[in-house]
Write a protein that holds these residues in place. Structure first.
Motif, PDB file in Angstrom:
ATOM      1  N   MET A  38     -13.377 -21.742  23.998  1.00 57.04           N
ATOM      2  CA  MET A  38     -12.993 -22.840  23.116  1.00 57.04           C
ATOM      3  C   MET A  38     -11.677 -23.428  23.615  1.00 57.04           C
ATOM      4  O   MET A  38     -10.824 -22.711  24.116  1.00 57.04           O
ATOM      5  CB  MET A  38     -12.825 -22.335  21.681  1.00 57.04           C
ATOM      6  N   GLU A  39     -11.529 -24.738  23.480  1.00 52.69           N
ATOM      7  CA  GLU A  39     -10.277 -25.403  23.822  1.00 52.69           C
ATOM      8  C   GLU A  39      -9.492 -25.683  22.545  1.00 52.69           C
ATOM      9  O   GLU A  39     -10.063 -25.747  21.452  1.00 52.69           O
ATOM     10  CB  GLU A  39     -10.567 -26.703  24.578  1.00 52.69           C
ATOM     11  N   GLU A  42     -10.601 -27.648  19.093  1.00 53.00           N
ATOM     12  CA  GLU A  42     -12.061 -27.758  18.963  1.00 53.00           C
ATOM     13  C   GLU A  42     -12.582 -26.847  17.860  1.00 53.00           C
ATOM     14  O   GLU A  42     -12.106 -25.725  17.702  1.00 53.00           O
ATOM     15  CB  GLU A  42     -12.760 -27.317  20.257  1.00 53.00           C
ATOM     16  N   THR A  43     -13.592 -27.315  17.159  1.00 56.69           N
ATOM     17  CA  THR A  43     -14.347 -26.417  16.294  1.00 56.69           C
ATOM     18  C   THR A  43     -15.302 -25.631  17.189  1.00 56.69           C
ATOM     19  O   THR A  43     -15.602 -26.060  18.311  1.00 56.69           O
ATOM     20  CB  THR A  43     -15.159 -27.199  15.241  1.00 56.69           C
ATOM     21  N   GLU A  46     -18.146 -27.938  18.256  1.00 58.39           N
ATOM     22  CA  GLU A  46     -17.752 -28.908  19.279  1.00 58.39           C
ATOM     23  C   GLU A  46     -17.655 -28.237  20.642  1.00 58.39           C
ATOM     24  O   GLU A  46     -18.117 -28.779  21.651  1.00 58.39           O
ATOM     25  CB  GLU A  46     -16.406 -29.556  18.925  1.00 58.39           C
ATOM     26  N   ALA A  47     -17.046 -27.055  20.671  1.00 56.13           N
ATOM     27  CA  ALA A  47     -16.907 -26.316  21.931  1.00 56.13           C
ATOM     28  C   ALA A  47     -18.273 -25.979  22.510  1.00 56.13           C
ATOM     29  O   ALA A  47     -18.494 -26.088  23.720  1.00 56.13           O
ATOM     30  CB  ALA A  47     -16.091 -25.041  21.704  1.00 56.13           C
ATOM     31  N   ARG A  49     -21.219 -27.535  22.043  1.00 53.98           N
ATOM     32  CA  ARG A  49     -21.878 -28.727  22.586  1.00 53.98           C
ATOM     33  C   ARG A  49     -21.259 -29.123  23.926  1.00 53.98           C
ATOM     34  O   ARG A  49     -21.975 -29.479  24.871  1.00 53.98           O
ATOM     35  CB  ARG A  49     -21.811 -29.880  21.575  1.00 53.98           C
ATOM     36  N   ARG A  50     -19.920 -29.058  24.035  1.00 52.71           N
ATOM     37  CA  ARG A  50     -19.240 -29.407  25.292  1.00 52.71           C
ATOM     38  C   ARG A  50     -19.628 -28.429  26.404  1.00 52.71           C
ATOM     39  O   ARG A  50     -19.964 -28.830  27.524  1.00 52.71           O
ATOM     40  CB  ARG A  50     -17.712 -29.403  25.102  1.00 52.71           C
ATOM     41  N   GLU A  51     -19.578 -27.139  26.110  1.00 49.20           N
ATOM     42  CA  GLU A  51     -19.887 -26.123  27.126  1.00 49.20           C
ATOM     43  C   GLU A  51     -21.323 -26.235  27.630  1.00 49.20           C
ATOM     44  O   GLU A  51     -21.581 -26.117  28.824  1.00 49.20           O
ATOM     45  CB  GLU A  51     -19.631 -24.714  26.578  1.00 49.20           C
TER      46      GLU A  51
END
Length: 125
Positions: A38-39, A42-43, A46-47, A49-51
Motif C-alpha cells: 500500500m502507498e 491509499e485505501t 485503491e491499492a 486496484r492499482r497493484e
C-alpha cells in the motif's frame, strides 16, 4: 522488526482461484495471490486496484473483504489485507510473475504457496 503492509486479491472465476508465481526476489518461484504494498494515503481497495493494474494490466472489482493475515517472516512482519475480487475483463498480462494458474479448491495444495498465503488457503477450503 519492520512491518510491511500489503493487499492481496483472491480473484475467483467459475469456481476457480487465480494464483501467480513470483518471478523475482528471495521468494522467486513461490506462488501467491497477486497484490502488493500500500502507498501512503491509499485505501486497501485503491491499492489493490492499482497493484493489479501494474502486475496484470487488467482491472478488477474489489467485491468483499476476506481476512487480514499477520505473519512473521525472518526479516519482517507482514500484515496482508485480503479481498475477494473479480476480473472486469478476461484479458490480462503477466508483467511481474512468471506463471499463473486458475486452481479449483481441491487443487490449491498443488503449488508451493508463500508461507503467509497458507492461512488464506486454509480459510478458502
Amino acid at each position: 522488526m519492520k512491518t510491511i503492509e500489503v493487499v492481496a486479491a483472491i480473484i475467483c472465476r467459475e469456481g476457480r482461484i487465480f494464483a501467480t508465481q513470483r518471478g523475482y526476489g528471495e521468494w522467486k518461484d513461490w506462488w501467491e495471490f497477486p497484490g502488493g504494498k500500500m502507498e501512503a494515503g491509499e485505501t486497501p481497495e485503491e491499492a489493490l486496484r492499482r497493484e493489479i493494474q501494474e502486475e496484470l494490466s487488467t482491472d478488477i472489482s474489489v467485491d468483499a473483504f476476506f481476512c487480514t493475515v499477520d505473519y512473521d517472516y525472518p526479516k519482517f512482519h507482514l500484515t496482508m489485507h485480503c479481498y475477494r475480487c473479480s476480473l472486469l475483463t478476461d484479458a490480462f498480462h503477466l508483467n511481474e510473475h512468471e506463471a499463473a494458474q486458475w486452481l479449483a479448491k481441491d487443487e490449491l495444495d498443488t503449488v508451493q504457496w508463500l508461507p503467509a498465503d497458507w492461512q488464506i488457503i486454509e480459510a478458502l477450503k
